[in-house]
Design a protein around this motif. Structure first.
Motif, PDB file in Angstrom:
ATOM      1  N   LEU A  30       0.958  -1.243   0.045  1.00  0.00           N
ATOM      2  CA  LEU A  30      -0.057   0.100  -0.088  1.00  0.00           C
ATOM      3  C   LEU A  30       0.926   1.269   0.039  1.00  0.00           C
ATOM      4  N   THR A  31       1.247   1.779  -1.064  1.00  0.00           N
ATOM      5  CA  THR A  31       2.027   2.949  -1.253  1.00  0.00           C
ATOM      6  C   THR A  31       1.004   4.180  -1.087  1.00  0.00           C
ATOM      7  N   THR A  32       1.376   5.040  -0.207  1.00  0.00           N
ATOM      8  CA  THR A  32       0.556   6.352   0.049  1.00  0.00           C
ATOM      9  C   THR A  32       1.490   7.490  -0.193  1.00  0.00           C
ATOM     10  N   ARG A  33       0.487   8.620  -0.334  1.00  0.00           N
ATOM     11  CA  ARG A  33       1.299   9.900  -0.544  1.00  0.00           C
ATOM     12  C   ARG A  33       1.981  10.303   0.833  1.00  0.00           C
ATOM     13  N   MET A  77       0.453   1.848  -8.882  1.00  0.00           N
ATOM     14  CA  MET A  77      -0.305   0.741  -9.419  1.00  0.00           C
ATOM     15  C   MET A  77      -0.787   1.389 -10.785  1.00  0.00           C
ATOM     16  N   ALA A  78      -1.184   2.691 -10.678  1.00  0.00           N
ATOM     17  CA  ALA A  78      -1.546   3.198 -11.989  1.00  0.00           C
ATOM     18  C   ALA A  78      -0.535   3.437 -13.090  1.00  0.00           C
ATOM     19  N   ASP A  79       0.614   3.686 -12.575  1.00  0.00           N
ATOM     20  CA  ASP A  79       1.825   3.421 -13.479  1.00  0.00           C
ATOM     21  C   ASP A  79       2.219   2.071 -14.127  1.00  0.00           C
ATOM     22  N   LEU A  80       1.772   1.182 -13.071  1.00  0.00           N
ATOM     23  CA  LEU A  80       2.032  -0.160 -13.740  1.00  0.00           C
ATOM     24  C   LEU A  80       0.849  -0.551 -14.559  1.00  0.00           C
ATOM     25  N   LEU A  81      -0.110  -0.090 -14.430  1.00  0.00           N
ATOM     26  CA  LEU A  81      -1.445  -0.427 -15.327  1.00  0.00           C
ATOM     27  C   LEU A  81      -1.277   0.456 -16.747  1.00  0.00           C
ATOM     28  N   ASN A  82      -0.773   1.620 -16.551  1.00  0.00           N
ATOM     29  CA  ASN A  82      -0.438   2.230 -17.730  1.00  0.00           C
ATOM     30  C   ASN A  82       0.717   1.675 -18.726  1.00  0.00           C
ATOM     31  N   ASN A  83       1.586   0.746 -17.765  1.00  0.00           N
ATOM     32  CA  ASN A  83       2.624   0.072 -18.478  1.00  0.00           C
ATOM     33  C   ASN A  83       2.081  -1.163 -19.046  1.00  0.00           C
ATOM     34  N   VAL A  84       1.269  -1.796 -18.694  1.00  0.00           N
ATOM     35  CA  VAL A  84       0.483  -2.733 -19.127  1.00  0.00           C
ATOM     36  C   VAL A  84       0.023  -2.404 -20.658  1.00  0.00           C
ATOM     37  N   ALA A  85      -0.568  -1.239 -20.558  1.00  0.00           N
ATOM     38  CA  ALA A  85      -1.326  -0.792 -21.820  1.00  0.00           C
ATOM     39  C   ALA A  85      -0.301  -0.500 -22.824  1.00  0.00           C
ATOM     40  N   TYR A  86       0.994   0.378 -22.316  1.00  0.00           N
ATOM     41  CA  TYR A  86       1.796   0.610 -23.126  1.00  0.00           C
ATOM     42  C   TYR A  86       2.619  -0.414 -23.791  1.00  0.00           C
ATOM     43  N   GLU A  87       2.875  -1.391 -23.048  1.00  0.00           N
ATOM     44  CA  GLU A  87       3.489  -2.715 -23.315  1.00  0.00           C
ATOM     45  C   GLU A  87       2.754  -3.282 -24.790  1.00  0.00           C
ATOM     46  N   TYR A  88       1.466  -3.604 -24.570  1.00  0.00           N
ATOM     47  CA  TYR A  88       0.657  -4.424 -25.418  1.00  0.00           C
ATOM     48  C   TYR A  88       0.424  -3.441 -26.683  1.00  0.00           C
ATOM     49  N   ARG A  89       0.150  -2.093 -26.409  1.00  0.00           N
ATOM     50  CA  ARG A  89       0.267  -1.195 -27.488  1.00  0.00           C
ATOM     51  C   ARG A  89       1.529  -1.170 -28.496  1.00  0.00           C
ATOM     52  N   GLY A  90       2.613  -1.325 -27.811  1.00  0.00           N
ATOM     53  CA  GLY A  90       3.796  -1.417 -28.430  1.00  0.00           C
ATOM     54  C   GLY A  90       3.836  -2.747 -29.527  1.00  0.00           C
ATOM     55  N   PRO A 144      -2.012  -8.019   0.014  1.00  0.00           N
ATOM     56  CA  PRO A 144      -2.810  -8.200  -1.331  1.00  0.00           C
ATOM     57  C   PRO A 144      -2.503  -7.212  -2.210  1.00  0.00           C
ATOM     58  N   LEU A 145      -2.221  -6.005  -2.060  1.00  0.00           N
ATOM     59  CA  LEU A 145      -1.896  -5.091  -3.196  1.00  0.00           C
ATOM     60  C   LEU A 145      -0.601  -5.294  -3.561  1.00  0.00           C
ATOM     61  N   SER A 146       0.531  -5.910  -2.733  1.00  0.00           N
ATOM     62  CA  SER A 146       1.623  -6.388  -3.336  1.00  0.00           C
ATOM     63  C   SER A 146       1.513  -7.575  -4.171  1.00  0.00           C
ATOM     64  N   ALA A 147       0.626  -8.427  -3.980  1.00  0.00           N
ATOM     65  CA  ALA A 147       0.601  -9.443  -4.859  1.00  0.00           C
ATOM     66  C   ALA A 147      -0.243  -8.926  -5.966  1.00  0.00           C
ATOM     67  N   LEU A 155     -11.118  -5.415  -6.969  1.00  0.00           N
ATOM     68  CA  LEU A 155      -9.791  -5.125  -8.104  1.00  0.00           C
ATOM     69  C   LEU A 155      -9.133  -6.314  -8.689  1.00  0.00           C
ATOM     70  N   ALA A 156      -8.931  -6.987  -7.921  1.00  0.00           N
ATOM     71  CA  ALA A 156      -8.428  -8.470  -8.343  1.00  0.00           C
ATOM     72  C   ALA A 156      -9.008  -9.260  -9.480  1.00  0.00           C
ATOM     73  N   THR A 157     -10.672  -9.258  -9.269  1.00  0.00           N
ATOM     74  CA  THR A 157     -11.514  -9.635 -10.179  1.00  0.00           C
ATOM     75  C   THR A 157     -11.532  -8.959 -11.500  1.00  0.00           C
ATOM     76  N   ALA A 158     -11.223  -7.546 -11.363  1.00  0.00           N
ATOM     77  CA  ALA A 158     -11.507  -6.955 -12.587  1.00  0.00           C
ATOM     78  C   ALA A 158     -10.119  -6.804 -13.228  1.00  0.00           C
ATOM     79  N   LEU A 159      -8.876  -7.086 -12.537  1.00  0.00           N
ATOM     80  CA  LEU A 159      -7.736  -7.381 -13.163  1.00  0.00           C
ATOM     81  C   LEU A 159      -7.790  -8.644 -14.050  1.00  0.00           C
ATOM     82  N   ASP A 160      -8.151  -9.513 -13.486  1.00  0.00           N
ATOM     83  CA  ASP A 160      -8.156 -11.239 -13.785  1.00  0.00           C
ATOM     84  C   ASP A 160      -9.004 -11.089 -15.174  1.00  0.00           C
TER      85      ASP A 160
END
Lengths: 190, 193
Positions: free
Chosen positions: A3-6, A122-135, B97-100, B128-133
């Protein structure tokens, strides 16, 4: 870290909660003295009688004033933590929506969180997913464009009845591009 | 619902309710503990005065202020410790769970679409896990279709090359190849950005 927070999110959560409770303590403490007479009397008998009066009513007054102050504070706690929990729940909700969009093939990958939101990694990670597949898809599209152009010229050559060398050359270009597509897709395990 | 730039603040009801309830419970315990402690200290002080032959106080503040301050200071010190532990334990509960999930997203970004994202039934981030899966599953399906179209394209190209080598290339052969290209293009078009 999961859980990464501000910066200061946890500290502020702690300090604000504590501040609310201190406020509650101050209100209830002040309330007790407001409900009781300020002076006890001038002589022993009067003071003794006043103390006895206070003793009779004290518990009820303590409970009343603390209940009132606690209800106020608990309302404040609910509101405060609604905001704090939303800074996690909001991004989680938006991540779910973005995941659904990526699943539908929308690979824009432009999820952006508000300044005070958490889980930006997590937003960056998800953006990266989109970026990788877009590539990958960009590569496949580029090769397909080459194949398409070559297929048109090949069809022309066939129509014109051109020699085998020219046809073979066109076919080799197409084969090369098809192999390139294979390479682009090979890292994706389905 | 509160009003402002972002309208819905109670968006993940179960998660937020549990988050809020932790702090409400800790605060309620603090309130009850403070009342009990204050009542006990005040009662003790009053009991002392009841049997005292000499009383040297004249105001309620003199009578009850030490008990009031004492009860609140002690309860606030204990509360601040419990609050710190509550926040610490909350993070300890939310982080794994977020780490996973992060590892799984990184894995998907690396091209691994076969590994399911599974969290325990009662997990805070199950939605969130369900959406990502679901995302992983859809991407997998789409890429499987692209790969199948590529397989057909590959076969038609091989056929085309053979016919060119034999000197028997025909409009029919190139037509077959072109339709394989069109099919592949169609599957690739499902991705938009």
């Amino acid at each position: 870290m999961g859980l990464t927070t501000r910066k200061n999110y946890r500290t502020l959560l702690y300090v604000n909660t504590l501040a609310l409770v201190i406020l509650g303590a101050a209100i209830s403490g002040w309330g007790i003295f407001r409900l009781l007479p300020a002076g006890l009397g001038e002589n022993y008998g009067a003071i003794h009688a006043a103390v006895q009066e206070i003793r009779k009513a004290l518990l009820w007054k303590i409970v009343t004033i603390h209940t009132a102050a606690s209800l106020l504070i608990l309302f404040g706690i609910v509101v405060l933590h609604l905001f704090y929990s939303h800074r996690i729940a909001g991004p989680v909700y938006r991540l779910g929506l973005e995941a659904a969009r990526i699943g539908q093939g929308k690979l824009a990958g432009n999820i952006r969180f508000r300044q005070k939101d958490n889980l930006t990694d997590m937003a960056d990670l998800l953006n990266n997913v989109a970026y990788e597949y877009r590539g990958r898809i960009d590569e496949v599209r580029a090769y397909l464009a080459v194949i398409e152009a070559e297929s048109l010229s090949l069809a022309d050559l066939v129509r014109q009845g051109r020699d085998r060398v020219a046809l073979r050359e066109a076919a080799e270009k197409i084969t090369g591009s098809v192999k390139d597509i294979e390479r682009s897709l090979s890292n994706i395990k389905t | 619902m509160l009003f402002g730039k972002r309208k819905i603040y109670f968006i993940q009801k179960e998660f937020q309710a549990r988050f809020i309830l932790r702090f409400v419970a800790v605060s309620a315990v603090w309130a009850a503990a403070t009342v009990t402690l204050f009542a006990w200290l005040a009662e003790r002080r009053l009991e002392e005065l009841r049997f005292s032959s000499h009383i040297d106080i004249t105001t309620t503040s003199e009578l009850l202020l030490p008990a009031t301050v004492g009860a609140h200071v002690v309860s606030l010190i204990i509360f601040s410790c419990i609050l710190a532990y509550t926040i610490f334990s909350l993070w300890k509960r939310l982080s794994p769970p977020l780490s996973a999930i992060k590892k799984e997203i990184a894995r998907i970004a690396g091209g691994e679409l076969t590994h399911q994202i599974i969290l325990p039934e009662n997990d805070e981030f199950l939605d969130l896990a369900t959406a990502l899966d679901g995302m992983r599953h859809e991407l997998r399906e789409n890429f499987m279709r692209v790969k199948e179209a590529h397989r057909i394209l590959n076969a038609s190209v091989a056929e085309l090359s053979r016919s060119v080598d034999k000197g028997a290339s025909s409009a029919g052969c190139t037509g077959l190849f072109q339709s394989a290209v069109a099919r592949m293009k169609e599957h690739v078009q499902t991705f938009r950005y």
